[in-house]
Design a protein around this motif. Structure first.
Motif, PDB file in Angstrom:
ATOM      1  N   LEU A 126      -1.659 -32.460  11.473  1.00  0.00           N
ATOM      2  CA  LEU A 126      -2.941 -33.013  11.907  1.00  0.00           C
ATOM      3  C   LEU A 126      -2.815 -33.324  13.400  1.00  0.00           C
ATOM      4  O   LEU A 126      -1.898 -34.040  13.814  1.00  0.00           O
ATOM      5  CB  LEU A 126      -3.231 -34.294  11.118  1.00  0.00           C
ATOM      6  CG  LEU A 126      -4.532 -35.020  11.455  1.00  0.00           C
ATOM      7  CD1 LEU A 126      -5.745 -34.188  11.052  1.00  0.00           C
ATOM      8  CD2 LEU A 126      -4.565 -36.383  10.755  1.00  0.00           C
ATOM      9  N   ILE A 127      -3.721 -32.773  14.186  1.00  0.00           N
ATOM     10  CA  ILE A 127      -3.678 -33.045  15.628  1.00  0.00           C
ATOM     11  C   ILE A 127      -4.334 -34.405  15.870  1.00  0.00           C
ATOM     12  O   ILE A 127      -5.507 -34.596  15.563  1.00  0.00           O
ATOM     13  CB  ILE A 127      -4.387 -31.943  16.432  1.00  0.00           C
ATOM     14  CG1 ILE A 127      -3.740 -30.578  16.144  1.00  0.00           C
ATOM     15  CG2 ILE A 127      -4.342 -32.258  17.922  1.00  0.00           C
ATOM     16  CD1 ILE A 127      -4.375 -29.423  16.901  1.00  0.00           C
ATOM     17  N   THR A 128      -3.561 -35.338  16.388  1.00  0.00           N
ATOM     18  CA  THR A 128      -4.100 -36.676  16.635  1.00  0.00           C
ATOM     19  C   THR A 128      -4.398 -36.891  18.118  1.00  0.00           C
ATOM     20  O   THR A 128      -5.074 -37.853  18.490  1.00  0.00           O
ATOM     21  CB  THR A 128      -3.123 -37.762  16.158  1.00  0.00           C
ATOM     22  OG1 THR A 128      -1.851 -37.519  16.764  1.00  0.00           O
ATOM     23  CG2 THR A 128      -2.970 -37.726  14.637  1.00  0.00           C
ATOM     24  N   ASP A 129      -3.860 -35.988  18.951  1.00  0.00           N
ATOM     25  CA  ASP A 129      -4.110 -36.105  20.389  1.00  0.00           C
ATOM     26  C   ASP A 129      -3.653 -34.804  21.051  1.00  0.00           C
ATOM     27  O   ASP A 129      -3.029 -33.961  20.388  1.00  0.00           O
ATOM     28  CB  ASP A 129      -3.332 -37.302  20.962  1.00  0.00           C
ATOM     29  CG  ASP A 129      -4.019 -37.905  22.181  1.00  0.00           C
ATOM     30  OD1 ASP A 129      -4.872 -37.219  22.797  1.00  0.00           O
ATOM     31  OD2 ASP A 129      -3.683 -39.041  22.532  1.00  0.00           O
ATOM     32  N   HIS A 130      -3.969 -34.621  22.320  1.00  0.00           N
ATOM     33  CA  HIS A 130      -3.494 -33.418  22.996  1.00  0.00           C
ATOM     34  C   HIS A 130      -3.161 -33.705  24.461  1.00  0.00           C
ATOM     35  O   HIS A 130      -3.579 -34.736  25.016  1.00  0.00           O
ATOM     36  CB  HIS A 130      -4.512 -32.272  22.872  1.00  0.00           C
ATOM     37  CG  HIS A 130      -5.798 -32.481  23.611  1.00  0.00           C
ATOM     38  ND1 HIS A 130      -7.044 -32.442  23.014  1.00  0.00           N
ATOM     39  CD2 HIS A 130      -6.057 -32.736  24.927  1.00  0.00           C
ATOM     40  CE1 HIS A 130      -7.979 -32.658  23.912  1.00  0.00           C
ATOM     41  NE2 HIS A 130      -7.412 -32.839  25.082  1.00  0.00           N
ATOM     42  N   ILE A 131      -2.405 -32.784  25.032  1.00  0.00           N
ATOM     43  CA  ILE A 131      -2.161 -32.788  26.480  1.00  0.00           C
ATOM     44  C   ILE A 131      -2.629 -31.428  26.974  1.00  0.00           C
ATOM     45  O   ILE A 131      -2.054 -30.392  26.606  1.00  0.00           O
ATOM     46  CB  ILE A 131      -0.661 -32.987  26.801  1.00  0.00           C
ATOM     47  CG1 ILE A 131      -0.167 -34.335  26.269  1.00  0.00           C
ATOM     48  CG2 ILE A 131      -0.424 -32.867  28.309  1.00  0.00           C
ATOM     49  CD1 ILE A 131       1.354 -34.509  26.333  1.00  0.00           C
ATOM     50  N   ASN A 132      -3.686 -31.419  27.771  1.00  0.00           N
ATOM     51  CA  ASN A 132      -4.292 -30.148  28.171  1.00  0.00           C
ATOM     52  C   ASN A 132      -3.523 -29.518  29.322  1.00  0.00           C
ATOM     53  O   ASN A 132      -3.589 -29.990  30.446  1.00  0.00           O
ATOM     54  CB  ASN A 132      -5.752 -30.390  28.572  1.00  0.00           C
ATOM     55  CG  ASN A 132      -6.458 -29.096  28.908  1.00  0.00           C
ATOM     56  OD1 ASN A 132      -5.940 -28.010  28.628  1.00  0.00           O
ATOM     57  ND2 ASN A 132      -7.637 -29.204  29.489  1.00  0.00           N
ATOM     58  N   LEU A 133      -2.802 -28.444  29.047  1.00  0.00           N
ATOM     59  CA  LEU A 133      -2.076 -27.744  30.121  1.00  0.00           C
ATOM     60  C   LEU A 133      -2.788 -26.472  30.580  1.00  0.00           C
ATOM     61  O   LEU A 133      -2.213 -25.685  31.316  1.00  0.00           O
ATOM     62  CB  LEU A 133      -0.647 -27.400  29.673  1.00  0.00           C
ATOM     63  CG  LEU A 133       0.339 -28.562  29.520  1.00  0.00           C
ATOM     64  CD1 LEU A 133       1.763 -28.010  29.344  1.00  0.00           C
ATOM     65  CD2 LEU A 133       0.309 -29.514  30.701  1.00  0.00           C
ATOM     66  N   TYR A 134      -4.020 -26.269  30.133  1.00  0.00           N
ATOM     67  CA  TYR A 134      -4.770 -25.130  30.678  1.00  0.00           C
ATOM     68  C   TYR A 134      -5.074 -25.387  32.155  1.00  0.00           C
ATOM     69  O   TYR A 134      -5.370 -26.523  32.534  1.00  0.00           O
ATOM     70  CB  TYR A 134      -6.108 -24.983  29.964  1.00  0.00           C
ATOM     71  CG  TYR A 134      -6.087 -24.255  28.642  1.00  0.00           C
ATOM     72  CD1 TYR A 134      -5.716 -22.919  28.544  1.00  0.00           C
ATOM     73  CD2 TYR A 134      -6.494 -24.903  27.480  1.00  0.00           C
ATOM     74  CE1 TYR A 134      -5.743 -22.263  27.336  1.00  0.00           C
ATOM     75  CE2 TYR A 134      -6.525 -24.245  26.254  1.00  0.00           C
ATOM     76  CZ  TYR A 134      -6.147 -22.924  26.197  1.00  0.00           C
ATOM     77  OH  TYR A 134      -6.184 -22.270  24.988  1.00  0.00           O
ATOM     78  N   PRO A 135      -5.091 -24.340  32.955  1.00  0.00           N
ATOM     79  CA  PRO A 135      -5.462 -24.523  34.361  1.00  0.00           C
ATOM     80  C   PRO A 135      -6.975 -24.547  34.552  1.00  0.00           C
ATOM     81  O   PRO A 135      -7.452 -24.361  35.667  1.00  0.00           O
ATOM     82  CB  PRO A 135      -4.851 -23.280  35.021  1.00  0.00           C
ATOM     83  CG  PRO A 135      -4.924 -22.241  33.962  1.00  0.00           C
ATOM     84  CD  PRO A 135      -4.720 -22.954  32.645  1.00  0.00           C
ATOM     85  N   ALA A 136      -7.707 -24.739  33.505  1.00  0.00           N
ATOM     86  CA  ALA A 136      -9.172 -24.709  33.590  1.00  0.00           C
ATOM     87  C   ALA A 136      -9.737 -25.662  32.555  1.00  0.00           C
ATOM     88  O   ALA A 136      -9.026 -26.120  31.658  1.00  0.00           O
ATOM     89  CB  ALA A 136      -9.683 -23.295  33.327  1.00  0.00           C
ATOM     90  N   ASN A 137     -11.039 -25.927  32.686  1.00  0.00           N
ATOM     91  CA  ASN A 137     -11.689 -26.889  31.788  1.00  0.00           C
ATOM     92  C   ASN A 137     -13.145 -26.450  31.629  1.00  0.00           C
ATOM     93  O   ASN A 137     -13.795 -26.098  32.628  1.00  0.00           O
ATOM     94  CB  ASN A 137     -11.596 -28.290  32.436  1.00  0.00           C
ATOM     95  CG  ASN A 137     -12.154 -29.394  31.561  1.00  0.00           C
ATOM     96  OD1 ASN A 137     -13.306 -29.350  31.125  1.00  0.00           O
ATOM     97  ND2 ASN A 137     -11.336 -30.390  31.294  1.00  0.00           N
ATOM     98  N   PRO A 138     -13.648 -26.436  30.397  1.00  0.00           N
ATOM     99  CA  PRO A 138     -15.014 -25.935  30.185  1.00  0.00           C
ATOM    100  C   PRO A 138     -16.096 -26.791  30.840  1.00  0.00           C
ATOM    101  O   PRO A 138     -17.239 -26.345  30.966  1.00  0.00           O
ATOM    102  CB  PRO A 138     -15.161 -25.961  28.653  1.00  0.00           C
ATOM    103  CG  PRO A 138     -14.132 -26.923  28.175  1.00  0.00           C
ATOM    104  CD  PRO A 138     -12.997 -26.838  29.146  1.00  0.00           C
ATOM    105  N   LEU A 139     -15.748 -28.001  31.249  1.00  0.00           N
ATOM    106  CA  LEU A 139     -16.771 -28.888  31.826  1.00  0.00           C
ATOM    107  C   LEU A 139     -16.814 -28.819  33.349  1.00  0.00           C
ATOM    108  O   LEU A 139     -17.629 -29.513  33.980  1.00  0.00           O
ATOM    109  CB  LEU A 139     -16.528 -30.338  31.379  1.00  0.00           C
ATOM    110  CG  LEU A 139     -16.474 -30.559  29.865  1.00  0.00           C
ATOM    111  CD1 LEU A 139     -16.278 -32.037  29.547  1.00  0.00           C
ATOM    112  CD2 LEU A 139     -17.730 -30.029  29.189  1.00  0.00           C
ATOM    113  N   ILE A 140     -15.958 -27.982  33.953  1.00  0.00           N
ATOM    114  CA  ILE A 140     -15.993 -27.822  35.405  1.00  0.00           C
ATOM    115  C   ILE A 140     -17.293 -27.100  35.785  1.00  0.00           C
ATOM    116  O   ILE A 140     -17.724 -26.180  35.101  1.00  0.00           O
ATOM    117  CB  ILE A 140     -14.757 -27.036  35.895  1.00  0.00           C
ATOM    118  CG1 ILE A 140     -13.489 -27.916  35.772  1.00  0.00           C
ATOM    119  CG2 ILE A 140     -14.941 -26.560  37.341  1.00  0.00           C
ATOM    120  CD1 ILE A 140     -12.196 -27.191  36.125  1.00  0.00           C
TER     121      ILE A 140
END
Ligand code: HPA
Length: 270
Positions: A126-140
């Motif tokens: 179960l994913i309870t949290d994350h660390i976003n290592l993508y170099p991009a973000n959909p909200l940019i």
């Protein structure tokens, strides 16, 4: 931009997809839930206006509308990945469409590597949290105010309500459900030993190539979501063996019935 969303929503409504309550994203090798659906309508992604056009061989996905446990579900069988060349807005387009169609909860799955070595291959996390290592973000870019605020809160990225239900379901069904932090990377290559070590040091329990863009836009729209990783390989930097897609798919296939049972039960409770 909103015109595109509206065109897609109107198209899907005209196809009879009028009132989905639950959105579901099925990850690589995790299509088993589809056999639980009483299907009302199936549409290939390439027939849906403004859905990303598939550029890569393996992902001929489709949208499936139907019922599970008398609940209307809208299921993405196959998702869009950053490594395929889609941008983050494209990857998350279907999630925003789901919200506009009326979806109230989003259930996500993926295949991931276990960097927490206490977690075994073919178990669920179960994913309870994350660390976003993508170099991009959909909200940019310009904020789409119709969907949510410029600076969305991420203090509860995965719904406590949904997670508590999943914990109870796992207990009742005697399914081992690990919990942990998911770290997405672009891929498509798997990680080096040094990268697995780094991800573990950062606080990750599992590593994969998806999910977080969808979770970010869901949070932006205040759409409660949950996500389960099927752990397909053990990422032990001191004892790393080559892993191929066939092994990943085989490990996913072993755990998949448990994932399907968990989500089917959850849908019954929503
Ligand atoms: N790394 C990244 N993505 C993955 C892995 C992995 O080890 N296994 C399944 N998806």
């Amino acid at each position: 931009m909103m015109d595109q969303f509206n065109e897609t929503v109107n198209f899907l409504k005209a196809e009879g997809i009028d009132a989905p309550a639950i959105g579901i994203v099925l990850g690589t090798g995790l299509g088993g839930l589809v056999s639980e659906i009483d299907i009302i309508k199936e549409i290939d992604y390439d027939k849906i206006p403004h859905f990303p056009v598939s550029t890569v061989e393996s992902h001929h996905g489709k949208l499936i509308y139907g019922t599970i446990a008398n609940k209307k579900v809208l299921v993405m069988q196959g998702r869009f990945h950053y490594y395929e060349g889609y941008n983050m807005q494209e990857i998350t387009f279907p999630i925003r469409v789901m919200k506009l169609l009326g979806v109230q909860n989003l259930l996500i799955s993926n295949a991931a590597g276990a960097v927490n070595l206490a977690f075994q291959k073919s178990s669920l996390m179960l994913i309870t949290d994350h660390i976003n290592l993508y170099p991009a973000n959909p909200l940019i870019g310009k904020n789409l105010d119709n969907f949510g605020p410029r600076f969305p809160d991420m203090s509860e990225p995965y719904s406590n309500v949904l997670n508590d239900k999943l914990r109870a379901i796992a207990k009742e069904k005697d399914i081992q459900l690990h919990e942990g932090v998911y770290v997405p990377v672009t891929g498509p290559n798997l990680e080096t030993r040094a990268e697995y070590r780094m991800i573990r040091m950062l606080g990750g329990d599992a590593v994969g190539m998806s999910t977080v863009p969808e979770v970010i836009v869901a949070n932006h729209m205040s759409l409660p979501c949950c996500a389960i990783s099927v752990l397909t390989d053990e990422c032990d930097p001191d004892n790393l063996k080559p892993v191929g897609l066939d092994e990943i798919l085989a490990a996913a296939a072993i755990a998949e019935p448990q994932l399907t049972a968990m989500y089917t039960a959850l849908i019954g409770q929503l």
